[in-house]
Design an enzyme around this catalytic site. Structure first.
Site, mmCIF file in Angstrom:
data_model
loop_
_atom_site.group_PDB
_atom_site.id
_atom_site.type_symbol
_atom_site.label_atom_id
_atom_site.label_comp_id
_atom_site.label_asym_id
_atom_site.label_seq_id
_atom_site.Cartn_x
_atom_site.Cartn_y
_atom_site.Cartn_z
ATOM 1 N N LYS A 93 0.860 -1.191 0.000
ATOM 2 C CA LYS A 93 0.000 0.000 0.000
ATOM 3 C C LYS A 93 0.883 1.223 0.000
ATOM 4 O O LYS A 93 1.817 1.321 0.808
ATOM 5 C CB LYS A 93 -0.888 -0.007 1.267
ATOM 6 C CG LYS A 93 -1.822 1.172 1.354
ATOM 7 C CD LYS A 93 -3.099 0.933 0.593
ATOM 8 C CE LYS A 93 -3.860 2.198 0.297
ATOM 9 N NZ LYS A 93 -3.386 2.908 -0.938
ATOM 10 N N LYS A 117 5.423 3.273 8.355
ATOM 11 C CA LYS A 117 4.284 4.180 8.553
ATOM 12 C C LYS A 117 2.979 3.385 8.586
ATOM 13 O O LYS A 117 2.153 3.556 9.481
ATOM 14 C CB LYS A 117 4.249 5.182 7.396
ATOM 15 C CG LYS A 117 3.140 6.213 7.464
ATOM 16 C CD LYS A 117 2.876 6.893 6.123
ATOM 17 C CE LYS A 117 4.114 7.506 5.524
ATOM 18 N NZ LYS A 117 3.777 8.411 4.379
ATOM 19 N N LYS A 129 5.430 1.731 -3.028
ATOM 20 C CA LYS A 129 5.346 3.089 -3.587
ATOM 21 C C LYS A 129 5.590 3.004 -5.082
ATOM 22 O O LYS A 129 6.286 2.100 -5.552
ATOM 23 C CB LYS A 129 6.422 3.973 -2.957
ATOM 24 C CG LYS A 129 6.135 5.435 -3.040
ATOM 25 C CD LYS A 129 5.209 5.872 -1.927
ATOM 26 C CE LYS A 129 4.840 7.319 -2.012
ATOM 27 N NZ LYS A 129 4.176 7.769 -0.784
ATOM 28 N N GLY A 168 -2.634 8.266 -4.273
ATOM 29 C CA GLY A 168 -1.951 9.459 -4.775
ATOM 30 C C GLY A 168 -0.724 9.822 -3.956
ATOM 31 O O GLY A 168 -0.451 9.240 -2.909
ATOM 32 N N ASP A 169 0.023 10.755 -4.471
ATOM 33 C CA ASP A 169 1.160 11.373 -3.774
ATOM 34 C C ASP A 169 1.403 12.679 -4.537
ATOM 35 O O ASP A 169 0.493 13.165 -5.225
ATOM 36 C CB ASP A 169 2.383 10.431 -3.787
ATOM 37 C CG ASP A 169 3.462 10.845 -2.784
ATOM 38 O OD1 ASP A 169 3.323 10.530 -1.591
ATOM 39 O OD2 ASP A 169 4.452 11.492 -3.178
ATOM 40 N N THR A 213 -4.337 13.600 5.229
ATOM 41 C CA THR A 213 -2.915 13.702 5.575
ATOM 42 C C THR A 213 -2.658 14.989 6.361
ATOM 43 O O THR A 213 -2.013 14.972 7.418
ATOM 44 C CB THR A 213 -2.035 13.646 4.308
ATOM 45 O OG1 THR A 213 -2.477 12.562 3.497
ATOM 46 C CG2 THR A 213 -0.573 13.453 4.654
ATOM 47 N N ASN A 244 -2.058 19.262 -1.450
ATOM 48 C CA ASN A 244 -3.098 18.655 -0.653
ATOM 49 C C ASN A 244 -2.768 18.600 0.844
ATOM 50 O O ASN A 244 -3.618 18.902 1.687
ATOM 51 C CB ASN A 244 -3.269 17.231 -1.194
ATOM 52 C CG ASN A 244 -4.562 16.645 -0.810
ATOM 53 O OD1 ASN A 244 -5.586 17.301 -0.897
ATOM 54 N ND2 ASN A 244 -4.519 15.414 -0.351
ATOM 55 N N SER A 381 -6.845 5.891 3.708
ATOM 56 C CA SER A 381 -6.912 4.990 2.553
ATOM 57 C C SER A 381 -7.360 3.596 3.001
ATOM 58 O O SER A 381 -8.158 2.940 2.323
ATOM 59 C CB SER A 381 -5.542 4.858 1.887
ATOM 60 O OG SER A 381 -5.306 5.922 0.993
HETATM 61 N N1 GLU Z 1 1.184 9.041 -0.525
HETATM 62 C C1 GLU Z 1 0.638 9.017 0.789
HETATM 63 C C2 GLU Z 1 1.730 8.701 1.788
HETATM 64 O O1 GLU Z 1 2.862 9.094 1.609
HETATM 65 C C3 GLU Z 1 -0.611 8.147 0.899
HETATM 66 C C4 GLU Z 1 -0.461 6.733 0.474
HETATM 67 C C5 GLU Z 1 -1.781 5.954 0.443
HETATM 68 O O2 GLU Z 1 -2.821 6.500 0.750
HETATM 69 O O3 GLU Z 1 -1.709 4.774 0.093
HETATM 70 O O4 GLU Z 1 1.522 8.104 2.817
#
Ligand code: GLU
Length: 449
Positions: A93, A117, A129, A168-169, A213, A244, A381
């Site tokens: 994830k 995390k 990722k 997303g990121d 976030t 965001n 998420s």
């Molecule tokens: N990109 C976000 C992070 O750095 C969210 C990742 C997600 O929701 O899977 O944690």
């Protein structure tokens, strides 16, 4: 620089050797290994069966070509990545980043951080990722759609509700997720809502995911301040970025009684002593997809824009770096400390350099690392996955309540672990150890795989 336990130094050496030329991944791995010396002293079982070495090696790395056609009918080529880091706790994830700086080392560091995390959230999700060196800046909506579709034509073979769930990121929001979900649905001929998160509300997204976030970071800081007998009321805050994460961190700081006086984008920063006009920032960034320098002309008097420079020159009580990795240097940390900063929390992933973090620790500034402070996004998420699996859709309030609970839980886990391992108040060590132990326990149970 902190020292690495001599039992862990060979593992770091292997990481450096095997991932040559990937400084961000080295940085992330070194930081975690620095924390783990205390763990292997207390629990020898975690260094058995090369467990720590396995945790530093991604389970799978996928690199692919992404061809697409721009509006001038020219064929363009970008590179796509997905690093599936660890699936001991659940399907991989983690987000997808579209930015010209993306390379395999960046994606690897992000996937590594994501593993711990995600473990900290307490939700059943592994770490991964992805991304591309595609630069969305200035691209038309059609170009974005064609790029996302081409990206998914390859990625779809590697993901799935029970396999790997991207989101997303930087550079990837609900618009891009929509285009990717559409192509995934077409290629697989199934409505597998749980394959992606950060979806729009009209096709299976979760309320509060967009805000999560930034909100989560501020919830974490609230717990951290409360633990030290204070709160946001009347505090001056500086928040870098205007994407965001930054936008919704600003919103929550304001709701908790703080005042945000500066924010930024890659071109420069704005200072508005009356408090940043959030609706205006949202209009510029979310609707017009413009630049933060437009703020001053639209806002009128009382604010100014500084091109380039460092936003960390602006004095504040609370600093939230919410832009990108290594954006806050040792010199910036020094300025912040001299200006009396009380708390720093990473809304972005690894925005503070190791020497900046060291300086905050020495100055006894409350410091929350990204893998704890920005975990609210991925936690929500996981709540989106939960809603998709039960074909349900929760209210904003219910979702935000769950988010607040999760963030409070992460704060408690980091704080208690830091106490248990003899480093009270050290959230970096607390987060690394608490996240590691959750992943390590599952890996031990699953055998050498
Ligand atoms: N990109 C976000 C992070 O750095 C969210 C990742 C997600 O929701 O899977 O944690």
């Amino acid at each position: 620089m902190n020292v690495i336990d001599e039992r862990l130094q060979p593992i770091l050496n292997t990481v450096l050797h095997r991932n040559a030329g990937e400084p961000e991944f080295h940085q992330a791995a070194r930081e975690v290994l620095e924390s783990l010396g205390r763990v292997v002293t207390k629990h020898a079982e975690y260094s058995e069966d090369a467990l720590i070495e396995r945790i530093c090696e991604p389970e799978r790395q996928i690199i692919f070509r992404v061809p697409w056609i721009d509006d001038q009918n020219q064929v363009r080529i970008n590179r796509g990545f997905r690093v599936q880091f660890n699936s001991a706790l659940g399907p991989y994830k983690g987000g997808i980043r579209f930015h010209p700086s993306v390379n395999v080392g960046i994606i690897k560091f992000l996937g590594f951080e994501q593993t711990f995390k995600n473990a900290l959230t307490g939700m059943p999700i592994g770490g991964g990722k992805g991304g591309s060196d595609f630069d969305p800046k200035g691209r038309s909506d059609r170009e974005i759609m064609r790029f996302c579709q081409s990206f998914m034509v390859e990625l779809h073979r590697h993901i799935g509700e029970y396999v790997d769930v991207p989101a997303g990121d930087i550079g990837v929001g609900a618009r891009e997720i929509g285009y990717m979900f559409g192509m995934y649905k077409r290629l697989n001929n199934r409505y597998e809502a749980g394959v992606l998160t950060g979806k729009g509300l009209s096709y299976g997204g979760s309320r509060a995911r967009k805000e999560a976030t930034g909100f989560g970071t501020v919830y974490f800081v609230r717990s951290m301040l409360a633990r030290h007998g204070t709160d946001f009321d009347g505090k001056r805050c500086v928040i870098s970025g205007s994407g965001n994460v930054a936008i919704y961190a600003m919103e929550k700081v304001r709701a908790f009684g703080g005042k945000v006086v500066a924010c930024s984008d890659s071109g420069g920063y704005i200072v508005d002593e009356a408090g940043i006009d959030l609706d205006l920032v949202k209009r510029i960034k979310e609707v017009e997809r413009g630049r933060i320098c437009d703020y001053t002309a639209l806002r009128g008097s009382g604010c100014h824009y500084i091109e380039g420079g460092s936003i960390w020159d602006v004095p504040c009580d609370v600093a939230l770096p919410c832009a990108t990795q290594n954006e806050l240097s040792e010199a910036d940390a020094k300025t912040l400390v001299e200006n009396g900063v009380m708390a720093v929390a990473e809304g972005a992933n690894m925005p503070c350099t190791p020497t900046a973090v060291q300086l905050f620790r020495e100055a006894k500034v409350l410091f929350a690392p990204g893998k704890a402070a920005n975990a609210g996004g991925v936690a929500t998420s996981a709540l989106e996955m939960q809603q998709n699996a039960s074909r349900d859709s929760w209210s904003f309030q219910k979702t935000e309540e769950r988010l607040a609970e999760i963030m409070h839980g992460i704060h408690e886990a980091c704080d208690e672990t830091a106490d248990e391992y003899g480093v009270p108040g050290d959230y970096v060590t607390g987060a690394n150890i608490a996240g590691f132990i959750r992943v390590a326990e599952a890996m031990r149970a699953l055998g050498v795989i």
